[in-house]
Design a protein around this motif. Structure first.
Motif, short mmCIF file in Angstrom:
data_model
loop_
_atom_site.label_atom_id
_atom_site.label_comp_id
_atom_site.label_asym_id
_atom_site.label_seq_id
_atom_site.Cartn_x
_atom_site.Cartn_y
_atom_site.Cartn_z
N ALA A 128 3.98 -9.04 -6.59
CA ALA A 128 3.30 -7.83 -7.61
C ALA A 128 2.83 -7.24 -6.08
CB ALA A 128 2.05 -8.60 -7.85
N THR A 129 3.80 -7.52 -5.03
CA THR A 129 3.39 -6.26 -3.38
C THR A 129 3.14 -4.76 -3.92
OG1 THR A 129 4.28 -8.75 -1.87
CG2 THR A 129 3.50 -6.77 -1.04
N ASP A 167 3.14 -3.19 -6.88
CA ASP A 167 2.30 -2.40 -7.46
C ASP A 167 1.16 -2.71 -7.11
OD1 ASP A 167 4.51 -2.03 -9.41
OD2 ASP A 167 3.82 -3.68 -10.82
N LYS A 168 0.78 -3.81 -6.11
CA LYS A 168 -0.47 -3.55 -5.55
C LYS A 168 -0.91 -2.36 -4.22
CE LYS A 168 -1.96 -9.15 -5.76
NZ LYS A 168 -1.92 -9.96 -5.11
N HIS A 200 -3.51 0.53 -4.01
CA HIS A 200 -4.63 0.86 -3.66
C HIS A 200 -4.24 1.02 -2.42
CE1 HIS A 200 -6.68 -1.90 -6.73
NE2 HIS A 200 -5.60 -2.70 -6.94
N THR A 259 -3.84 -8.81 5.18
CA THR A 259 -4.40 -8.96 4.69
C THR A 259 -3.83 -9.99 3.73
OG1 THR A 259 -1.78 -8.03 2.69
CG2 THR A 259 -3.87 -6.40 4.25
N ASN A 307 -2.12 -10.30 1.74
CA ASN A 307 -1.78 -9.74 0.10
C ASN A 307 -3.32 -9.64 -1.14
OD1 ASN A 307 0.84 -9.66 0.60
ND2 ASN A 307 1.34 -10.70 -1.75
N GLN A 308 -4.11 -10.15 -0.04
CA GLN A 308 -5.46 -9.06 -1.02
C GLN A 308 -5.83 -7.72 -0.16
OE1 GLN A 308 -8.78 -11.93 -0.85
NE2 GLN A 308 -7.57 -13.82 -0.15
N ILE A 309 -4.68 -7.25 -1.40
CA ILE A 309 -4.80 -5.52 -0.66
C ILE A 309 -5.43 -5.25 -1.28
CG2 ILE A 309 -3.06 -3.58 -0.80
CD1 ILE A 309 -0.90 -5.95 -0.91
N ALA A 310 -5.91 -5.14 -2.36
CA ALA A 310 -7.33 -4.16 -2.99
C ALA A 310 -9.18 -4.54 -2.10
CB ALA A 310 -7.15 -4.67 -4.00
#
Length: 278
Positions: free
Chosen positions: A22-23, A25-26, A30, A258, A260-263
């Protein structure tokens, strides 16, 4: 003045992401195109996921910095192939750590030989980053890590500090490396607004062997995130802003881990910029 300096650092950020399903798309959803994205590499999955995601993000118009750990490179031919693939994707910036693969995949056991080889290949990348360790490396004495930065200076163009949660330690480390004439521009590594539960979930998704290594290596992170009051990146930056914004520090920006908590990371950055008047 310090607030203005902190705003400038928040405007010059790099987001470190892990290559996952999902990276992409994230990032597209964002991350603004003016934010540099760095892509980690896994000792379990190898370099291909990193190179694949780097190519896709570069095609979307991002400036992407792939991690090319020395211990994931098999030999000189592999290094040439990786460099060629990245150059074809338009990449002009790489980050070269030693890496955690144990045993190494090939002939390189540290970053310096790879950096030297890249120089011998005509310096295919305009920008090359190397690692700094504000908090003690579990296996290497502090003076050795600073000497290593000195040895790498002629091949690298900037420095990225590993995570540090102690404002005093971070500030003193910056002073120490500058006194040792390590003059490379510095991107200070800072954990984004990560939650312990999400960090643990991420760690368990990256493979049994790798997550075990991750948890063992970074056990102290979980303690800090779970402590009363938790971890807050804004608090760390506020307490270190004078050290980070001093002209003598040579801090070029922030390297935000991050997980992967990108948003969440981008929302936090925008909110802090708004509070600082950015």
């Amino acid at each position: 003045m310090a607030a203005a300096g902190l705003r400038a650092l928040l405007d010059s950020v790099r987001y470190e992401v892990l290559p996952g399903k999902a990276t992409e798309d994230k990032v597209l959803a964002h991350v603004p195109r003016d934010v540099v994205v760095t892509v980690t590499a896994s000792p379990v999955k190898g370099l291909d996921p990193t190179l694949d995601l780097t190519g896709r993000l570069a095609a979307h118009g991002y400036r992407v910095v792939p991690h090319v750990p020395a211990r994931l490179l098999r030999d000189d031919l592999h290094l040439k192939e990786v460099a060629g693939r990245l150059r074809e994707a338009g990449v002009d910036d790489v980050f070269v750590p030693a890496g955690d693969a144990d045993p190494p995949a090939g002939v390189y056991d540290g970053a310096l030989p790879v950096l030297r080889r890249l120089s011998e290949l005509g310096r295919p990348f305009a920008h090359v980053g190397v690692t700094g360790y504000p908090e003690s490396h579990p296996l290497i004495h502090d003076d050795v890590t600073i000497q290593a930065m000195w040895d790498k200076r002629e091949h690298a163009t900037y420095l990225v500090s590993n995570l540090c949660f102690d404002p005093r330690v971070l500030g003193e480390w910056i002073v120490r490396i500058r006194r040792r004439d390590v003059t490379l521009p510095l991107y200070v590594g800072v954990a984004g607004p990560v939650q312990r539960a999400k960090l643990l979930a991420m760690a368990t998704k990256i493979g049994v062997g790798e997550s075990t290594r991750f948890l063992a290596k970074h056990a102290s992170w979980f303690v800090r995130f779970a402590a009363p009051g938790g971890y807050a990146p804004e608090r760390l930056l506020t307490r270190t802003q004078e050290a980070l914004t001093a002209p003598s520090a040579g801090v070029a920006g922030l390297h935000l881990f991050t997980f992967n908590q990108i948003a969440e990371t981008e929302r936090w950055r925008r909110a802090l910029l708004d509070r600082l008047g950015g």
